[in-house]
Design a protein around this motif. Structure first.
Motif, PDB file in Angstrom:
ATOM      1  N   TYR A 153     -26.433-114.626 102.548  1.00 42.64           N
ATOM      2  CA  TYR A 153     -25.099-114.055 102.706  1.00 42.64           C
ATOM      3  C   TYR A 153     -24.029-115.134 102.871  1.00 42.64           C
ATOM      4  CZ  TYR A 153     -27.872-109.885 103.702  1.00 42.64           C
ATOM      5  OH  TYR A 153     -28.773-108.856 103.623  1.00 42.64           O
ATOM      6  N   LEU A 154     -24.372-116.207 103.562  1.00 42.28           N
ATOM      7  CA  LEU A 154     -23.368-117.195 103.946  1.00 42.28           C
ATOM      8  C   LEU A 154     -23.234-118.359 102.975  1.00 42.28           C
ATOM      9  CD1 LEU A 154     -24.077-117.409 107.797  1.00 42.28           C
ATOM     10  CD2 LEU A 154     -22.388-115.995 106.606  1.00 42.28           C
ATOM     11  N   LYS A 155     -24.314-118.742 102.313  1.00 41.74           N
ATOM     12  CA  LYS A 155     -24.276-119.963 101.511  1.00 41.74           C
ATOM     13  C   LYS A 155     -23.286-119.878 100.356  1.00 41.74           C
ATOM     14  CE  LYS A 155     -28.313-118.733  98.647  1.00 41.74           C
ATOM     15  NZ  LYS A 155     -29.705-119.149  98.288  1.00 41.74           N
ATOM     16  N   GLN A 156     -22.951-118.666  99.926  1.00 41.56           N
ATOM     17  CA  GLN A 156     -22.005-118.512  98.817  1.00 41.56           C
ATOM     18  C   GLN A 156     -20.594-118.951  99.199  1.00 41.56           C
ATOM     19  OE1 GLN A 156     -21.096-114.269  97.956  1.00 41.56           O
ATOM     20  NE2 GLN A 156     -22.338-113.818  99.773  1.00 41.56           N
ATOM     21  N   TYR A 157     -20.329-119.091 100.505  1.00 40.12           N
ATOM     22  CA  TYR A 157     -18.989-119.458 100.951  1.00 40.12           C
ATOM     23  C   TYR A 157     -18.855-120.948 101.258  1.00 40.12           C
ATOM     24  CZ  TYR A 157     -18.473-114.429 101.344  1.00 40.12           C
ATOM     25  OH  TYR A 157     -18.424-113.084 101.064  1.00 40.12           O
ATOM     26  N   LEU A 158     -19.890-121.721 101.001  1.00 35.83           N
ATOM     27  CA  LEU A 158     -19.805-123.164 101.190  1.00 35.83           C
ATOM     28  C   LEU A 158     -18.920-123.780 100.114  1.00 35.83           C
ATOM     29  CD1 LEU A 158     -23.533-123.946 102.032  1.00 35.83           C
ATOM     30  CD2 LEU A 158     -21.589-124.043 103.598  1.00 35.83           C
ATOM     31  N   ALA A 159     -18.261-124.881 100.457  1.00 38.89           N
ATOM     32  CA  ALA A 159     -17.357-125.536  99.507  1.00 38.89           C
ATOM     33  C   ALA A 159     -18.107-126.005  98.267  1.00 38.89           C
ATOM     34  CB  ALA A 159     -16.661-126.713 100.186  1.00 38.89           C
ATOM     35  N   GLU A 160     -19.324-126.497  98.461  1.00 40.39           N
ATOM     36  CA  GLU A 160     -20.165-126.932  97.353  1.00 40.39           C
ATOM     37  C   GLU A 160     -21.444-126.106  97.351  1.00 40.39           C
ATOM     38  OE1 GLU A 160     -19.442-129.103  95.058  1.00 40.39           O
ATOM     39  OE2 GLU A 160     -17.527-129.764  95.914  1.00 40.39           O
ATOM     40  N   PRO A 161     -21.870-125.600  96.196  1.00 39.99           N
ATOM     41  CA  PRO A 161     -23.129-124.840  96.155  1.00 39.99           C
ATOM     42  C   PRO A 161     -24.283-125.695  96.665  1.00 39.99           C
ATOM     43  CG  PRO A 161     -21.934-124.659  94.077  1.00 39.99           C
ATOM     44  CD  PRO A 161     -21.245-125.720  94.877  1.00 39.99           C
ATOM     45  N   PRO A 162     -25.153-125.137  97.512  1.00 43.60           N
ATOM     46  CA  PRO A 162     -26.271-125.932  98.026  1.00 43.60           C
ATOM     47  C   PRO A 162     -27.235-126.329  96.921  1.00 43.60           C
ATOM     48  CG  PRO A 162     -26.514-123.621  98.636  1.00 43.60           C
ATOM     49  CD  PRO A 162     -25.149-123.761  98.028  1.00 43.60           C
ATOM     50  N   THR A 163     -27.889-127.460  97.121  1.00 41.53           N
ATOM     51  CA  THR A 163     -28.910-127.908  96.176  1.00 41.53           C
ATOM     52  C   THR A 163     -30.008-126.858  96.093  1.00 41.53           C
ATOM     53  OG1 THR A 163     -28.473-130.204  96.778  1.00 41.53           O
ATOM     54  CG2 THR A 163     -30.549-129.747  95.652  1.00 41.53           C
ATOM     55  N   PRO A 164     -30.441-126.483  94.886  1.00 37.75           N
ATOM     56  CA  PRO A 164     -31.503-125.468  94.770  1.00 37.75           C
ATOM     57  C   PRO A 164     -32.738-125.858  95.573  1.00 37.75           C
ATOM     58  CG  PRO A 164     -30.541-125.940  92.624  1.00 37.75           C
ATOM     59  CD  PRO A 164     -29.972-126.949  93.572  1.00 37.75           C
ATOM     60  N   LEU A 165     -33.401-124.855  96.113  1.00 37.89           N
ATOM     61  CA  LEU A 165     -34.556-125.099  96.969  1.00 37.89           C
ATOM     62  C   LEU A 165     -35.636-125.888  96.245  1.00 37.89           C
ATOM     63  CD1 LEU A 165     -35.963-124.619  99.669  1.00 37.89           C
ATOM     64  CD2 LEU A 165     -36.802-122.434  98.770  1.00 37.89           C
ATOM     65  N   ARG A 166     -35.829-125.644  94.962  1.00 40.28           N
ATOM     66  CA  ARG A 166     -36.886-126.339  94.222  1.00 40.28           C
ATOM     67  C   ARG A 166     -36.644-127.850  94.179  1.00 40.28           C
ATOM     68  NH1 ARG A 166     -33.583-124.081  90.343  1.00 40.28           N
ATOM     69  NH2 ARG A 166     -32.773-125.527  88.759  1.00 40.28           N
ATOM     70  N   LYS A 167     -35.372-128.262  94.297  1.00 37.14           N
ATOM     71  CA  LYS A 167     -35.056-129.685  94.329  1.00 37.14           C
ATOM     72  C   LYS A 167     -35.001-130.216  95.757  1.00 37.14           C
ATOM     73  CE  LYS A 167     -32.378-129.697  90.024  1.00 37.14           C
ATOM     74  NZ  LYS A 167     -31.070-130.027  89.399  1.00 37.14           N
ATOM     75  N   ARG A 168     -34.614-129.351  96.684  1.00 32.95           N
ATOM     76  CA  ARG A 168     -34.454-129.774  98.073  1.00 32.95           C
ATOM     77  C   ARG A 168     -35.780-129.844  98.815  1.00 32.95           C
ATOM     78  NH1 ARG A 168     -32.790-126.075 101.955  1.00 32.95           N
ATOM     79  NH2 ARG A 168     -31.980-124.746 100.278  1.00 32.95           N
ATOM     80  N   ALA A 169     -36.715-128.947  98.482  1.00 37.12           N
ATOM     81  CA  ALA A 169     -37.966-128.849  99.234  1.00 37.12           C
ATOM     82  C   ALA A 169     -38.796-130.131  99.191  1.00 37.12           C
ATOM     83  CB  ALA A 169     -38.783-127.666  98.733  1.00 37.12           C
TER      84      ALA A 169
END
Length: 338
Positions: A153-169
């Protein structure tokens, strides 16, 4: 005889078979640990946990709580665990307005901005006033909390889209996977089966932490000084991105016609004195004071309660080096509204 032939011959010996068994066992164990870390997710790094994590997950919890309220709050409290004990019931006594404590663990500007956008746009809450409590350390260089990055619900309001989980994990596992992390995996499974300890943080229906003040312990404050110090490690000025996140919230407050009361929270004088000596605390605070007093719109009020005497508080009114207790928090709340 070629190297490959000699290698095949060696593997047929007892020593070779044992070596193959050892390597195979190591690979199987490694795959088990990696899969377990990702699926059990004891620190809520990936949002994939099959069991309740060891860390607090109050971003999701607070959103669920506020959504279930019968009456929408007119005042919202934002902040980190330092404002967990700000009491909506006291605010109602002072103002006659309904309040809800929406503070979250390690809450920072990007959390506050995302939460108010979500609540207002989904018509869950449209408050008249926000109270935002923070310490200077909330504008440090720590990465964005993974619970915010994982919250659908919240991550869509970040200034920059978060790194996809497949890359972050993979990077997260590389940085965090150690003996303690593996132990925490087993602890999470154990608590899931047997129940969490009774002293686990919980919240009242109005969002305030369900707790009582503990006796003042100066030794505890001294022993835990390293926690306060860590907030300012390699920090000489407030992080630009976090100032920008607050500017976003300020613009949203104007567009949606609500007031914002910003409070620089106190710490024990003994902790503050050590931080002044060991860090750039004064320079960071001065920049934040300028930011909130000179660069914010008129609907934002700023309260500098960084020192205990500024709100009539008690030097013994702290649970540790960074958290004011209920008694001091009540005095802060009174000072905000009078």
């Amino acid at each position: 005889m070629s190297f490959l032939s000699r290698w095949k011959t060696a593997l047929k010996t007892a020593e070779g078979k044992f070596f193959v068994f050892l390597i195979s066992g190591f690979l199987v164990f490694s795959l088990f640990v990696l899969a377990g870390a990702f699926l059990i997710d004891p620190h809520e790094d990936f949002g994939t946990g099959l069991v309740e994590p060891l860390v607090l997950t109050n971003r999701s919890e607070k959103l669920e709580m506020i959504t279930s309220l019968d009456e929408k709050p007119e005042i919202l409290i934002f902040g980190s665990s330092r404002t967990f004990t700000m009491d909506p019931a006291q605010i109602f006594e002072l103002t006659g307005k309904r309040a809800f404590n929406a503070s979250v663990s390690y809450g920072r500007s990007e959390d506050h901005d995302a939460i108010i956008h979500y609540l207002a746009e989904q018509q869950i809450a449209h408050p008249e006033t926000l109270i935002i409590g923070f310490s200077a350390g909330a504008f440090n260089n720590d990465p964005i909390e993974t619970q915010l990055l994982n919250n659908k619900y919240l991550k869509q309001y970040l200034a920059e889209p978060p790194t996809p989980l497949r890359k972050r994990a993979p990077r997260t596992l590389k940085d965090k996977l150690n003996a303690q992390y593996i132990a925490d995996m087993f602890r999470a499974v154990f608590f899931h089966a047997s129940g969490f300890p009774t002293d686990r943080v919980s919240f009242l229906p109005n969002g305030m932490q369900d707790t009582q003040d503990s006796p003042y312990d100066e030794a505890k404050i001294d022993d835990n000084y390293y926690r306060a110090l860590a907030l300012f490690e390699n920090v000489s000025e407030p992080q630009w991105e976090r100032l920008e996140a607050f500017r976003s919230l300020a613009r949203y407050s104007i567009d949606n016609n609500f007031q914002v009361k910003v409070v620089l929270l106190p710490m024990p004088s003994i902790t503050r004195a050590r931080l002044i000596e060991d860090t750039d605390l004064i320079a960071i605070e001065e920049r934040l004071i300028t930011f909130f007093t000179d660069e914010m719109p008129d609907n934002i009020s700023f309260y500098n309660f960084s020192e205990v005497q500024s709100f009539g508080g008690s030097e013994e009114g702290f649970n540790d080096p960074t958290h004011p207790n209920i008694a001091n928090t009540r005095l802060i709340t009174e000072a905000i509204f009078y």
